[in-house]
Enzyme design. Structure first.
Site, PDB file in Angstrom:
ATOM      1  N   GLY A 204       0.820  -1.194   0.000  1.00 16.61           N
ATOM      2  CA  GLY A 204       0.000   0.000   0.000  1.00 16.61           C
ATOM      3  C   GLY A 204       0.860   1.252   0.000  1.00 16.61           C
ATOM      4  O   GLY A 204       2.069   1.209   0.238  1.00 16.61           O
ATOM      5  N   CYS A 205       0.225   2.397  -0.254  1.00 15.13           N
ATOM      6  CA  CYS A 205       0.971   3.655  -0.366  1.00 15.13           C
ATOM      7  C   CYS A 205       1.531   4.106   0.980  1.00 15.13           C
ATOM      8  O   CYS A 205       2.729   4.385   1.101  1.00 15.13           O
ATOM      9  CB  CYS A 205       0.092   4.727  -0.993  1.00 15.13           C
ATOM     10  N   TYR A 206       0.669   4.204   2.003  1.00 10.02           N
ATOM     11  CA  TYR A 206       1.173   4.590   3.321  1.00 10.02           C
ATOM     12  C   TYR A 206       2.243   3.606   3.819  1.00 10.02           C
ATOM     13  O   TYR A 206       3.309   4.034   4.304  1.00 10.02           O
ATOM     14  CB  TYR A 206       0.035   4.670   4.336  1.00 10.02           C
TER      15      TYR A 206
ATOM     16  N   SER B  65       5.668   4.341   2.217  1.00 11.07           N
ATOM     17  CA  SER B  65       6.334   5.559   2.686  1.00 11.07           C
ATOM     18  C   SER B  65       6.849   5.427   4.114  1.00 11.07           C
ATOM     19  O   SER B  65       7.800   6.107   4.495  1.00 11.07           O
ATOM     20  CB  SER B  65       5.376   6.751   2.586  1.00 11.07           C
TER      21      SER B  65
END
Length: 371
Positions: A197-199, A202
């Site tokens: 996922g994106c979160y 990061s």
């Protein structure tokens, strides 16, 4: 959800593209379609000149469009099948005009897709819909799933967070989590890759190396994260209307965002013990981009510079993770349309603590670039 980064060329994932650091394809990703294909004839993972035939499922969403943009500019990938049930029969250029110059097949419904002329599948379908579809695909296909359907290794935890039982538990056992900078060797040999996922991307890129090196404590990690609106998908939702989100910042999912168990899974594996985080996501009024600000407590005797130097050495050979110099602050506008993660470490005013800022494009490094 790093990995084979089509967003700028290609570290190898699932044996389809060249690995980071090779004299390989360096297609610098732009937001718009590139009029020319920039490439080198040298590749690894596939023979020179060999064509890899691709199907993109769910091509009419934001991540699907990014997949198509990146694949269309790759010298060896050829898109043979594109599905979008609501847009079946339409030309892709009519759905995303910025890609009208690309030579692409028309969109078809998933049920009408022919996989007989395909080597690999990229699934960009909504969460909860991919499990049964992948279960029905031919066994010889390589698969990268961009949904959350195969990210959580514990199927009971999946059921708790996603509200239904896992529909392909036998495939979950096979799936490899696709954070390339952490699990490159496992990804290279996988048949089914669960794109991060994106979160989680990061957050894990800076924190996993620091936890593995025992440079930070795992008992008091606080994460404040902000995402552009495209992270919520292309479906029409009242909460995402311009008049609802403009001129403001909106916290959401404060106690129950579905990326929390995914982040904790990765950090716990790094720590070899259970890690629980405090995580607050925020929606901000921009199309794309993501910033995660992490507040951490350092181990005794460790300095913020120690954290910086360890991250710098960890990612020194990585094409798409960059430590900024000095006091430079990462900004989302500097990574838009790219597969890069920019980060930096700052000493907190509170003794013994540090602040880490990480930025990515949520649609590329946080989604479609992790291929």
């Amino acid at each position: 959800m790093g990995s084979t980064a089509l967003g700028g060329g290609a570290p190898a994932r699932v044996g389809l593209a060249p690995k980071v650091g090779s004299s390989s394809v360096r297609v610098r990703a732009s937001v718009a379609s590139s009029p020319q294909k920039q490439h080198s004839p040298n590749t690894s993972g596939v023979k020179s000149g060999e064509e890899v035939r691709i199907a993109v499922l769910g091509a009419s969403g934001y991540t699907g469009a990014e997949i198509v943009r990146l694949l269309a500019n790759h010298p060896q990938f050829r898109i043979k099948v594109m599905t979008a049930d609501r847009k079946a029969g339409e030309q892709f250029g009519s759905v995303f005009p910025h890609l009208i110059t690309q030579d692409l097949p028309n969109l078809v419904a998933v049920k009408d897709a022919d996989f007989s002329n395909v080597d690999a599948v990229f699934c960009c379908l909504p969460h909860g819909t991919t499990q049964e579809i992948i279960k029905g695909l031919p066994q010889e296909l390589k698969i990268v799933d961009l949904s959350a359907d195969f990210r959580l290794r514990d199927i009971d935890e999946y059921a708790e967070w996603y509200g239904h039982s896992h529909r392909a538990p036998e495939l979950q056992q096979e799936a490899v989590y696709g954070l390339t900078e952490v699990l490159r060797d496992e990804i290279r040999n996988a048949r089914l890759v669960a794109n991060p996922g994106c979160y989680p991307t990061s957050v894990q890129l800076p924190l996993v190396p620091l936890i593995k090196a025992k440079l930070i404590k795992v008992s008091n990690i606080i994460i404040d994260a902000k995402s552009g609106v495209s992270g919520a998908g292309r479906g029409a939702k009242e909460a995402n209307l311009y008049t609802e989100i403009a001129e403001g910042i909106h916290a959401y999912g404060i106690k129950g965002h579905r990326h929390v168990p995914e982040i904790e899974q990765g950090l716990s594996e790094a720590a070899e013990s259970k890690v629980t985080i405090s995580f607050t996501p925020n929606l901000i009024c921009m199309k794309r981009g993501m910033q995660s600000t992490m507040f951490v407590e350092m181990a005794p005797g460790v300095t913020a510079n120690d954290l910086y130097q360890h991250l710098k050495s960890t990612y020194e050979g990585e094409e798409f993770v960059k430590l900024l110099n000095g006091s430079s602050i990462p900004h989302t506008r500097h990574v838009v349309g790219s597969n890069y993660c920019f980060m930096n470490v700052f000493e907190d005013r509170i003794p013994g603590r540090a602040i880490i800022i990480s930025v990515i494009d949520n649609l590329v490094k946080g989604a479609s670039g992790l291929l």
